[in-house]
Design a protein around this motif. Structure first.
Motif, mmCIF file in Angstrom:
data_model
loop_
_atom_site.group_PDB
_atom_site.id
_atom_site.type_symbol
_atom_site.label_atom_id
_atom_site.label_comp_id
_atom_site.label_asym_id
_atom_site.label_seq_id
_atom_site.Cartn_x
_atom_site.Cartn_y
_atom_site.Cartn_z
ATOM 1 N N GLY A 62 8.953 4.855 -9.702
ATOM 2 C CA GLY A 62 10.227 5.396 -9.240
ATOM 3 C C GLY A 62 10.833 4.648 -8.068
ATOM 4 N N PRO A 63 10.061 4.408 -6.985
ATOM 5 C CA PRO A 63 10.642 3.696 -5.840
ATOM 6 C C PRO A 63 11.072 2.270 -6.165
ATOM 7 C CG PRO A 63 8.600 4.816 -5.228
ATOM 8 C CD PRO A 63 8.704 4.882 -6.724
ATOM 9 N N ALA A 64 10.594 1.714 -7.283
ATOM 10 C CA ALA A 64 10.930 0.332 -7.630
ATOM 11 C C ALA A 64 12.309 0.211 -8.269
ATOM 12 C CB ALA A 64 9.879 -0.227 -8.593
ATOM 13 N N LEU A 69 8.419 23.455 -11.675
ATOM 14 C CA LEU A 69 8.824 22.185 -11.071
ATOM 15 C C LEU A 69 8.298 20.991 -11.847
ATOM 16 C CD1 LEU A 69 8.362 23.137 -7.304
ATOM 17 C CD2 LEU A 69 10.512 22.697 -8.490
ATOM 18 N N LEU A 70 7.096 21.136 -12.421
ATOM 19 C CA LEU A 70 6.569 20.036 -13.230
ATOM 20 C C LEU A 70 7.398 19.887 -14.505
ATOM 21 C CD1 LEU A 70 4.313 17.954 -13.061
ATOM 22 C CD2 LEU A 70 2.876 19.497 -14.407
ATOM 23 N N GLY A 71 7.842 21.022 -15.079
ATOM 24 C CA GLY A 71 8.744 20.952 -16.214
ATOM 25 C C GLY A 71 10.047 20.275 -15.851
ATOM 26 N N LEU A 72 10.566 20.593 -14.656
ATOM 27 C CA LEU A 72 11.789 19.942 -14.183
ATOM 28 C C LEU A 72 11.562 18.447 -13.986
ATOM 29 C CD1 LEU A 72 14.713 20.303 -13.200
ATOM 30 C CD2 LEU A 72 13.790 20.727 -10.907
ATOM 31 N N PHE A 73 10.358 18.098 -13.518
ATOM 32 C CA PHE A 73 10.038 16.676 -13.336
ATOM 33 C C PHE A 73 10.089 15.932 -14.668
ATOM 34 C CE2 PHE A 73 6.735 13.378 -13.493
ATOM 35 C CZ PHE A 73 7.211 12.507 -12.530
ATOM 36 N N PHE A 74 9.474 16.505 -15.701
ATOM 37 C CA PHE A 74 9.494 15.852 -17.009
ATOM 38 C C PHE A 74 10.916 15.798 -17.569
ATOM 39 C CE2 PHE A 74 4.902 17.097 -17.154
ATOM 40 C CZ PHE A 74 4.406 15.807 -17.229
ATOM 41 N N ILE A 123 18.826 15.337 -9.102
ATOM 42 C CA ILE A 123 17.724 16.309 -9.199
ATOM 43 C C ILE A 123 16.362 15.647 -9.093
ATOM 44 C CG2 ILE A 123 19.109 17.756 -10.698
ATOM 45 C CD1 ILE A 123 17.007 16.895 -12.909
ATOM 46 N N GLN A 124 16.290 14.312 -9.099
ATOM 47 C CA GLN A 124 14.991 13.651 -9.129
ATOM 48 C C GLN A 124 14.176 13.927 -7.869
ATOM 49 O OE1 GLN A 124 15.881 9.562 -9.988
ATOM 50 N NE2 GLN A 124 15.827 9.881 -12.199
ATOM 51 N N ALA A 125 14.842 13.935 -6.703
ATOM 52 C CA ALA A 125 14.120 14.197 -5.457
ATOM 53 C C ALA A 125 13.510 15.596 -5.464
ATOM 54 C CB ALA A 125 15.064 14.039 -4.269
ATOM 55 N N PHE A 126 14.277 16.564 -5.952
ATOM 56 C CA PHE A 126 13.752 17.932 -6.031
ATOM 57 C C PHE A 126 12.667 18.035 -7.102
ATOM 58 C CE2 PHE A 126 14.030 22.389 -7.519
ATOM 59 C CZ PHE A 126 13.737 23.021 -6.321
ATOM 60 N N ALA A 127 12.869 17.323 -8.215
ATOM 61 C CA ALA A 127 11.906 17.388 -9.321
ATOM 62 C C ALA A 127 10.556 16.801 -8.945
ATOM 63 C CB ALA A 127 12.471 16.654 -10.541
ATOM 64 N N GLU A 128 10.528 15.867 -7.975
ATOM 65 C CA GLU A 128 9.263 15.270 -7.561
ATOM 66 C C GLU A 128 8.313 16.304 -6.957
ATOM 67 O OE1 GLU A 128 10.000 12.019 -4.970
ATOM 68 O OE2 GLU A 128 10.945 10.783 -6.517
ATOM 69 N N LEU A 129 8.864 17.459 -6.536
ATOM 70 C CA LEU A 129 7.998 18.519 -6.018
ATOM 71 C C LEU A 129 7.032 19.010 -7.090
ATOM 72 C CD1 LEU A 129 10.502 20.617 -3.869
ATOM 73 C CD2 LEU A 129 8.724 19.059 -3.071
ATOM 74 N N VAL A 159 6.496 10.277 7.849
ATOM 75 C CA VAL A 159 5.857 9.104 8.462
ATOM 76 C C VAL A 159 5.652 7.988 7.450
ATOM 77 C CG1 VAL A 159 4.740 10.473 10.246
ATOM 78 C CG2 VAL A 159 3.548 10.077 8.077
ATOM 79 N N GLY A 160 6.310 8.105 6.291
ATOM 80 C CA GLY A 160 6.266 7.023 5.318
ATOM 81 C C GLY A 160 5.117 7.077 4.344
ATOM 82 N N LEU A 161 4.365 8.182 4.332
ATOM 83 C CA LEU A 161 3.270 8.341 3.369
ATOM 84 C C LEU A 161 3.761 9.123 2.155
ATOM 85 C CD1 LEU A 161 0.333 9.230 5.794
ATOM 86 C CD2 LEU A 161 0.771 7.022 4.696
ATOM 87 N N SER A 162 2.949 9.166 1.114
ATOM 88 C CA SER A 162 3.309 9.877 -0.107
ATOM 89 C C SER A 162 3.188 11.382 0.090
ATOM 90 C CB SER A 162 2.402 9.421 -1.252
ATOM 91 O OG SER A 162 2.443 10.325 -2.320
ATOM 92 N N MET A 163 4.215 12.118 -0.363
ATOM 93 C CA MET A 163 4.134 13.582 -0.327
ATOM 94 C C MET A 163 2.968 14.077 -1.167
ATOM 95 S SD MET A 163 7.990 15.147 -0.391
ATOM 96 C CE MET A 163 8.370 14.555 -2.039
#
Length: 600
Positions: free
Chosen positions: A345-347, A273-278, A58-64, A238-242
Motif C-alpha cells: 500500500g505505501p508503495a 472493519l476487516l470486511g471493509l478492508f477487503f 476509505i482506505q485509511a479507515f479500512a486499514e483498522l 512515531v513512524g511505526l506500523s499501527m
C-alpha cells in the motif's frame, strides 16, 4: 435523488448493503465471505457501478481492520502455545517464507528487475491470507489433521514475519532516494514501545479488573477499543506500523484472565472493519492493467501459484504430510494474502515501488484471493466427496485442551481440579473477576466473561472443543447455555450441573444426557452416615443406601415421563413412589437382612 442526507451515513449504508448482498451470494455459491467482500468492493468501485468515486477516502479507515486482526492474532499467541509449536513454526514457516522470497528474487533478477523491488515483491507474495485459509480449516474440521496443523503453523509464522518485513520496508527505498535517520527517529519509537510494554503489562489488567467489577459490558468494550486504537495511533505517530503496535498489545494480554472477554468485545469490530478492508482492496484494484496487459497479469498469477506450490509441495514431502492432505495444504497457502496490501500500500506513491509495479502486484494478489475460493470449491467436489465415499472417518478422540468448563464456584473447582490432575486441563470461564484472579494464582487456566455469550464461547474455542461442562450457580443461565451449545455447537457433548430434579428435566428436554443434581451425592452420603449412627449398623446403612440409589433411578425415569405427559400428576406419583420405597425397605428388614430401629 435524495435532496438532503448525511453523506457519511449514505456511504455507510451503501457499504453495508453491498457487503450483505455480495457475501450472501458468495456463500450461496460456496465461495466464502472474503471473496464476497472483494466482489462487493469491485461492484461499487470504479470498475463496477461506480457508486464510490474515490476509493482512497476509505482506505485509511479500512486499514483498522488489519490492525484489529493483528491484535486478535496477538491475543492468541500464548507463550506456552508458541513454545509447543516451535519446531513446525520455525522449520516449516522459515522454509515457506524464505523459499518463496528466494524464488521471486531469483526470477526478478533473471528478468532484470531491481533487486530491492524484487525483494519487496517477494516478501509481499510470500504471505498467504490468514483470514481466507483458517475458515476452510475450521469448517472442514481439518485443524486436527497433520496438514491442518502444518498450515496453521505456517500462517502463524507469516503473521510474525510481517513485523520484521514492515521494519525493513523503509530501507528499500528506490530511485536514488536515501532515508535519513537521526536520534529522534530511534528515541521516540523506543519510548513508545517501552510505554506500550509498561502499560500493557502493569496497567491494562488492573483497569480491566476494575471495569469488570462494575459489570458494565459497554465500558469494557470501550476500553478494549481505546487500548487497540490508542496504541496503534501512538505507533503511527512515531513512524511505526499501527499493526505492529496492535500485535504487541495483543501479545501482552495473551495470558490475561480477560483475554477471551477482550477478544469477544473486539471481534464484531474486527469482522466489520476487516470486511471493509477487503472491500477497499476490491475498490482499489486497477483493472485497467488487466485490460491493457492481460497476458502479463495471468502469467504472474500462474507464476505466483506455481512458485508457492512448489515450495509448499517440498515442505509437505519433507514433513511427511499424508498424500491425501497435501492438495488442501497447498491450496490454502498458495494464494496471496491481506498483509501483502499492508506492505504494498505505501508503495502506491512510487516512493518505494514504481506505481505501475505496485498496481500490478496488488491486482495479482487480489485475483489470487478471488481464485482461491473457486479452487477450494473445486477441490472439495473432486477430492472430499471421493474420500467420503471410500471411507468413513472414525470419531475423533477427545484430547486434553478440548474441554470448556463454565463456572468455577464450589462445584466447578472440584471438577476442574479432577480434570487437570487427570491430564485434561479445561479452559474455564467465570463471570466473577475476583474469583478469576484468585483461581489463576493457584494454576487454573481461567478467563473472565459471561459463558452464556455466544461470542465469548467462539473466542474460547467452542467450535473445536469436544466437551462443555456447565457448573454455573444460576439454573436459568445453565439452561440458557445448554440451549446455545445445542444450537450453535452441535459437536459439543454437554455435561451439566442440575440444581434440582425439575431443572434436570429441563436439561433432558434439551437433549442433555449427562447431568448430576448438585446436592445429590452429598445428601446421599450424609443420609448414609446418619442412618449408620442412628441404627448402629454401618452395613445396614450401606445396603439401604444402595437400595435407595437403585430406586431413585426408577423414580427419576417415571417422574420424567409424568413431566412430559401430565405434569399435574407429579406430586401424587412422588407420594406413591415414596411409599413404594418404604415397603421395599420394610420387606428387607422382615427377611432378616436389616435390623430394625428398635435396637437403637
Amino acid at each position: 435523488m435524495i435532496a438532503h442526507g448525511n453523506p457519511l451515513l449514505l456511504q455507510a449504508a451503501l457499504f453495508f448493503a453491498a457487503a450483505v448482498l455480495a457475501v450472501m451470494i458468495s456463500h450461496r455459491v460456496g465461495l466464502g465471505a472474503i471473496a464476497g467482500y472483494l466482489l462487493a468492493g469491485i461492484a461499487i468501485g470504479p470498475w463496477g457501478f461506480a457508486l464510490v468515486g474515490d476509493p482512497a477516502r476509505i482506505q485509511a479507515f479500512a486499514e483498522l481492520g488489519v490492525v484489529f486482526l493483528l491484535f486478535v492474532i496477538g491475543l492468541e499467541l500464548e507463550p506456552k502455545r508458541l513454545w509447543s509449536m516451535r519446531v513446525p513454526l520455525v522449520g516449516m514457516g522459515t522454509a515457506q517464507v524464505l523459499g518463496t522470497i528466494a524464488l521471486v528474487v531469483a526470477a526478478g533478477w533473471a528478468l532484470g528487475v531491481d533487486l530491492r523491488v524484487a525483494l519487496l515483491a517477494g516478501m509481499a507474495l510470500s504471505l498467504s491470507s490468514t483470514a481466507l485459509a483458517l475458515q476452510p480449516l475450521i469448517e472442514r474440521g481439518a485443524l486436527a489433521t497433520q496438514g491442518g496443523r502444518a498450515s496453521f503453523a505456517i500462517l502463524l509464522f507469516q503473521d510474525l514475519a510481517l513485523l520484521p518485513m514492515l521494519a525493513l520496508v523503509p530501507f528499500l527505498a528506490v530511485g536514488g532516494e536515501r532515508l535519513g535517520y537521526g536520534w529522534r527517529d530511534f528515541f521516540y519509537p523506543g519510548a513508545v514501545i517501552a510505554a506500550t510494554l509498561v502499560f500493557g503489562h502493569y496497567l491494562a489488567r488492573p483497569v480491566f479488573r476494575h471495569i469488570a467489577r462494575t459489570r458494565l459490558r459497554e465500558i469494557f468494550t470501550a476500553f478494549a477499543l481505546f487500548l487497540v486504537l490508542g496504541i496503534a495511533l501512538g505507533f503511527e505517530a512515531v513512524g511505526l506500523s499501527m499493526g505492529l503496535g496492535a500485535f504487541l498489545a495483543g501479545v501482552l494480554l495473551a495470558e490475561s484472565e480477560y483475554r477471551h472477554e477482550i477478544e469477544a468485545a473486539v471481534e464484531p469490530f474486527k469482522g466489520l472493519l476487516l470486511g471493509l478492508f477487503f472491500m477497499s482492496v476490491g475498490l482499489s484494484a486497477d483493472f485497467a492493467v488487466l485490460r491493457e496487459q492481460p497476458l502479463l497479469i495471468v502469467g504472474l498469477l500462474l507464476a505466483l501459484y506455481a512458485l508457492k506450490s512448489a515450495v509448499l509441495a517440498l515442505i509437505a514431502w519433507q514433513a511427511k504430510i499424508p498424500l491425501a492432505e497435501r492438495p488442501l495444504f497447498v491450496l490454502l497457502l498458495a494464494q496471496g494474502g491481506e498483509f501483502a496490501f499492508v506492505l504494498l500500500g505505501p508503495a502506491a506513491g512510487g516512493r518505494i515501488l514504481p506505481k505501475e509495479v505496485s498496481d500490478v502486484l496488488i491486482l495479482v494478489v487480489a485475483l489470487s484471493m478471488l481464485a482461491s475460493p473457486l479452487l477450494l470449491l473445486l477441490h472439495g467436489r473432486l477430492f472430499e466427496a471421493r474420500r467420503a465415499a471410500k471411507e468413513k472417518r472414525a470419531p475423533d478422540t477427545p484430547q486434553a485442551g478440548k474441554v470448556i468448563l463454565a463456572g468455577l464456584g464450589r462445584i466447578g473447582q472440584v471438577v476442574a481440579r479432577l480434570l487437570d490432575a487427570s491430564g485434561y486441563p479445561p479452559t474455564v470461564l467465570d463471570g466473577d473477576p475476583d474469583q478469576v484472579e484468585q483461581c489463576r494464582k493457584v494454576g487454573f487456566r481461567v478467563f473472565y466473561g459471561d459463558a452464556t455469550r455466544l461470542d465469548l464461547l467462539h473466542a474460547a474455542g467452542a467450535r473445536s472443543a469436544a466437551f462443555l461442562i456447565v457448573t454455573l450457580d444460576d439454573a436459568n443461565a445453565t439452561t440458557r447455555l445448554a440451549q446455545i451449545a445445542r444450537k450453535h455447537f452441535p459437536q459439543l457433548r454437554v455435561i451439566a450441573r442440575a440444581h434440582d430434579m425439575r431443572h434436570m428435566f429441563e436439561l433432558r428436554d434439551l437433549g442433555i444426557e449427562i447431568m448430576e443434581r448438585e446436592t445429590w451425592h452429598s445428601a446421599l452420603k450424609l443420609g448414609e452416615a446418619a442412618l449408620a449412627a442412628i441404627s448402629g449398623d454401618a452395613g445396614r446403612a450401606a445396603r439401604a443406601t444402595r437400595t435407595f440409589v437403585e430406586h431413585d433411578r426408577d423414580v427419576v425415569d417415571q417422574l420424567y415421563e409424568v413431566h412430559r405427559s401430565t405434569p399435574d400428576a407429579r406430586i401424587s406419583v412422588s407420594n406413591r413412589l415414596r411409599d413404594q420405597l418404604g415397603r421395599i425397605l420394610k420387606d428387607k428388614r422382615k427377611k432378616g437382612t436389616d435390623p430394625g430401629l428398635s435396637r437403637v
